[in-house]
Design a protein around this motif. Sequence first.
Motif: not given
Length: 131
Positions: A25-28, A33-36, A42-43, A78-83
């Motif tokens: 799930d975490a890798l998903n 994150l990378l695809v969308e 950029i990061h 970035e992950a927290f922001n996106s979530s």
Amino acid sequence: MRAKTERRRRGSQFSLLDRFTSLRDALNGLGILLVEQHNARIHFVVAICVLALGLLTGLSGVEWIMVFAAIALVWMAEAFNSSLEYLADAAVPETHELIGKAKDVAAAGVLISAGFAVLVGLWVFIPGLIR
């Protein structure tokens, strides 16, 4: 989704299968994150460039730790922001002032972490580039 509900129902029982499912799930999530997320890509490119520069300049162990910590901090922000953005959009699809503020504050967290990463980069790389 049903698997997560089942894991919660079992409570504190340890299951190796559940750990692998959590990892999947975490890798998903990392893939999403990378695809969308354009900024995540950029990061990613910047992180690769920084790691290559680290190899070229021969960073010390402590400098590598500083670089990896800065990269990790930016990725986490970035992950927290996106979530938060995904949750906010699902909960309140229409424009809402407070949702907009929450998204802006979360984006500020990414900006703060990226600014810190730039400072770490300057601290670590300028002496090596001067040599």
